[in-house]
Structure formats: structure tokens, C-alpha cells
Design a protein around this motif. Sequence first.
Motif, PDB file in Angstrom:
ATOM      1  N   ASP A  25       3.491  14.795   3.949  1.00 35.77           N
ATOM      2  CA  ASP A  25       3.881  13.880   3.273  1.00 35.77           C
ATOM      3  C   ASP A  25       4.824  12.407   3.854  1.00 35.77           C
ATOM      4  OD1 ASP A  25       5.552  13.265   0.685  1.00 35.77           O
ATOM      5  OD2 ASP A  25       7.381  13.744   1.496  1.00 35.77           O
ATOM      6  N   TRP A  26       3.664  12.324   3.849  1.00 35.89           N
ATOM      7  CA  TRP A  26       3.388  10.058   4.683  1.00 35.89           C
ATOM      8  C   TRP A  26       4.298   9.003   3.812  1.00 35.89           C
ATOM      9  CZ3 TRP A  26       2.304   9.303   9.012  1.00 35.89           C
ATOM     10  CH2 TRP A  26       1.195  10.523   9.354  1.00 35.89           C
ATOM     11  N   GLN A  27       4.542   9.932   2.499  1.00 32.71           N
ATOM     12  CA  GLN A  27       5.288   9.462   1.088  1.00 32.71           C
ATOM     13  C   GLN A  27       6.035   9.141   2.268  1.00 32.71           C
ATOM     14  OE1 GLN A  27       5.101   9.488  -3.124  1.00 32.71           O
ATOM     15  NE2 GLN A  27       6.850   8.152  -3.456  1.00 32.71           N
ATOM     16  N   ALA A  28       7.191  10.095   2.139  1.00 33.30           N
ATOM     17  CA  ALA A  28       8.288  10.379   2.989  1.00 33.30           C
ATOM     18  C   ALA A  28       8.687  10.047   4.553  1.00 33.30           C
ATOM     19  CB  ALA A  28       8.444  11.741   2.779  1.00 33.30           C
ATOM     20  N   VAL A  29       7.873  10.367   5.057  1.00 31.25           N
ATOM     21  CA  VAL A  29       7.615   9.471   6.020  1.00 31.25           C
ATOM     22  C   VAL A  29       7.455   7.895   6.413  1.00 31.25           C
ATOM     23  CG1 VAL A  29       6.032   8.661   8.728  1.00 31.25           C
ATOM     24  CG2 VAL A  29       5.931  10.747   7.052  1.00 31.25           C
ATOM     25  N   HIS A  30       6.770   7.070   4.906  1.00 32.40           N
ATOM     26  CA  HIS A  30       7.070   6.037   5.361  1.00 32.40           C
ATOM     27  C   HIS A  30       8.758   5.359   4.245  1.00 32.40           C
ATOM     28  CE1 HIS A  30       7.135   1.947   2.865  1.00 32.40           C
ATOM     29  NE2 HIS A  30       6.342   1.762   3.825  1.00 32.40           N
ATOM     30  N   ARG A  31       9.149   5.985   3.762  1.00 32.64           N
ATOM     31  CA  ARG A  31      10.105   6.652   3.752  1.00 32.64           C
ATOM     32  C   ARG A  31      11.464   6.427   4.790  1.00 32.64           C
ATOM     33  NH1 ARG A  31      10.079   8.612  -0.775  1.00 32.64           N
ATOM     34  NH2 ARG A  31       9.818  11.096  -0.445  1.00 32.64           N
ATOM     35  N   HIS A  32      11.105   7.061   4.870  1.00 35.00           N
ATOM     36  CA  HIS A  32      12.165   7.407   6.647  1.00 35.00           C
ATOM     37  C   HIS A  32      11.872   6.213   7.460  1.00 35.00           C
ATOM     38  CE1 HIS A  32      14.326   9.118  10.267  1.00 35.00           C
ATOM     39  NE2 HIS A  32      13.296   9.288  10.393  1.00 35.00           N
ATOM     40  N   LEU A  33      10.934   5.394   7.282  1.00 37.35           N
ATOM     41  CA  LEU A  33      10.774   4.449   8.349  1.00 37.35           C
ATOM     42  C   LEU A  33      10.833   3.359   8.226  1.00 37.35           C
ATOM     43  CD1 LEU A  33       6.730   5.263  10.521  1.00 37.35           C
ATOM     44  CD2 LEU A  33       9.482   5.613  10.793  1.00 37.35           C
ATOM     45  N   SER A  34      11.218   3.338   6.729  1.00 30.34           N
ATOM     46  CA  SER A  34      11.534   2.112   6.371  1.00 30.34           C
ATOM     47  C   SER A  34      13.534   1.946   6.248  1.00 30.34           C
ATOM     48  CB  SER A  34      10.745   1.922   4.806  1.00 30.34           C
ATOM     49  OG  SER A  34       9.455   1.706   4.275  1.00 30.34           O
ATOM     50  N   LEU A  54      -0.079   6.228   6.872  1.00 25.37           N
ATOM     51  CA  LEU A  54       1.017   5.731   7.254  1.00 25.37           C
ATOM     52  C   LEU A  54       0.577   4.222   5.893  1.00 25.37           C
ATOM     53  CD1 LEU A  54       3.912   5.407   6.986  1.00 25.37           C
ATOM     54  CD2 LEU A  54       3.380   4.365   9.606  1.00 25.37           C
ATOM     55  N   GLU A  55      -0.948   3.401   6.551  1.00 16.79           N
ATOM     56  CA  GLU A  55      -1.014   2.501   6.066  1.00 16.79           C
ATOM     57  C   GLU A  55      -1.399   2.232   4.779  1.00 16.79           C
ATOM     58  OE1 GLU A  55      -4.389   1.367   7.874  1.00 16.79           O
ATOM     59  OE2 GLU A  55      -3.612   0.274   9.720  1.00 16.79           O
ATOM     60  N   TYR A  56      -1.712   3.383   4.001  1.00 13.43           N
ATOM     61  CA  TYR A  56      -1.958   3.580   2.382  1.00 13.43           C
ATOM     62  C   TYR A  56      -0.343   3.670   1.840  1.00 13.43           C
ATOM     63  CZ  TYR A  56      -2.489   5.920  -1.676  1.00 13.43           C
ATOM     64  OH  TYR A  56      -2.884   5.994  -2.804  1.00 13.43           O
ATOM     65  N   TYR A  57       0.433   3.543   2.155  1.00  8.16           N
ATOM     66  CA  TYR A  57       2.122   4.077   1.663  1.00  8.16           C
ATOM     67  C   TYR A  57       2.306   2.334   1.856  1.00  8.16           C
ATOM     68  CZ  TYR A  57       1.853   8.096  -0.591  1.00  8.16           C
ATOM     69  OH  TYR A  57       0.875   9.177  -0.769  1.00  8.16           O
ATOM     70  N   GLU A  58       1.777   2.158   3.184  1.00 11.79           N
ATOM     71  CA  GLU A  58       2.775   0.201   3.465  1.00 11.79           C
ATOM     72  C   GLU A  58       2.240  -0.586   2.829  1.00 11.79           C
ATOM     73  OE1 GLU A  58       3.277  -0.177   8.099  1.00 11.79           O
ATOM     74  OE2 GLU A  58       1.883   0.347   7.649  1.00 11.79           O
ATOM     75  N   ARG A  59       0.513  -0.449   2.171  1.00 14.51           N
ATOM     76  CA  ARG A  59      -0.195  -1.139   1.313  1.00 14.51           C
ATOM     77  C   ARG A  59       1.171  -1.138  -0.350  1.00 14.51           C
ATOM     78  NH1 ARG A  59      -4.527  -0.027   3.968  1.00 14.51           N
ATOM     79  NH2 ARG A  59      -5.143   2.091   1.971  1.00 14.51           N
ATOM     80  N   ARG A  60       1.156  -0.154  -0.450  1.00 11.46           N
ATOM     81  CA  ARG A  60       1.725  -0.475  -1.654  1.00 11.46           C
ATOM     82  C   ARG A  60       3.491  -0.618  -1.718  1.00 11.46           C
ATOM     83  NH1 ARG A  60      -2.264   2.051  -1.425  1.00 11.46           N
ATOM     84  NH2 ARG A  60      -4.222   2.619  -2.780  1.00 11.46           N
TER      85      ARG A  60
END
Length: 151
Positions: A25-34, A54-60
Motif C-alpha cells: 500500500d504505497w498510497q498509504a505510505v505516501h499519505r503517512h510520510l506527507s 513511492l515516486e509514483y505517488y509523489e508524481r501524482r
Amino acid sequence: GSAWLLVVLSFVSVVGQFCFERKEDWQAVHRHLSALPSEPRLLVFVGNDGEIALEYYERRRGRIAADRTGLPAPFYAAKPPRAMQRIGSVEDLAPLRSVEGYSSIILIGTHMSWSDPAGLALAYLLENYRSIARHGFNGVHVEHFKPKELP
């Protein structure tokens, strides 16, 4: 006879894969780190190819303000980049040994039983830093560390 059995078994296998496989769940990882407060931070990828996810979600959804490294080497250090690298010895922890000036180090581990079978990265961080939080996101281990001298 046997061809139909093979078709049925293949169909059941594919359906099972789509219905029951738990994807990281990289989307949740991105949300957590953000959501973390801004501070000098280092992201350490064990299973260095996790950086791509992680970069995939960072671009979006926006870049995470943090420096990055991977173990045994950063993903983009090799030309072409190499995925699925393993930590085989303490020498592979070299990117961690030179770390200075960060208020926070975050271990982001994927397929750690393969990428770090002896648990060397986590053992090094636990020996030299203070673990302050640990999270699991469907196959992604995220653990926060602080230098021992910081509150």
C-alpha cells in the motif's frame, strides 16, 4: 478432459490472485510520510526498488521533503538502475554509516525477508538510533528513528 481441467485451474488461480493477494500500500505510505512535520529527514529504502513505488505517488500527490538512500545502494546509483538488490553483509550498510545531520531517519522496507534476510539494516538502526514509531502498510514496513541524543 485434461485441457479443460488446466483451464479451470488456471482460471481459479488468476481469480484467487486478484481477490486475495495483498498489494503493498504505497498510497498509504505516501499519505503517512506527507503528514509528518517538516524536519531534516532521510528515507532509507531496504528493498531499494521501493523508491520507484513511492515516486509514483509523489508524481501524482506531491513530493515528500526528504533525502533518500537505499541499501545496499540507492536504486538509481547503477546505470541502468537495478531492482531487487540484497543486503549480504555489514559492508552493504555503508550508506547508513555516513549519515549525519538528520533529525529523523525512516526505514522503508519491502520484501525484507528477501532484501535483508539477516535483518542487518534494522539491527544497525536499532543499535545506533532510537525507534520512535513503527507502521505496517500491507507489506511495507515503515519505522521512524531519531538520533539517541535528540528528544
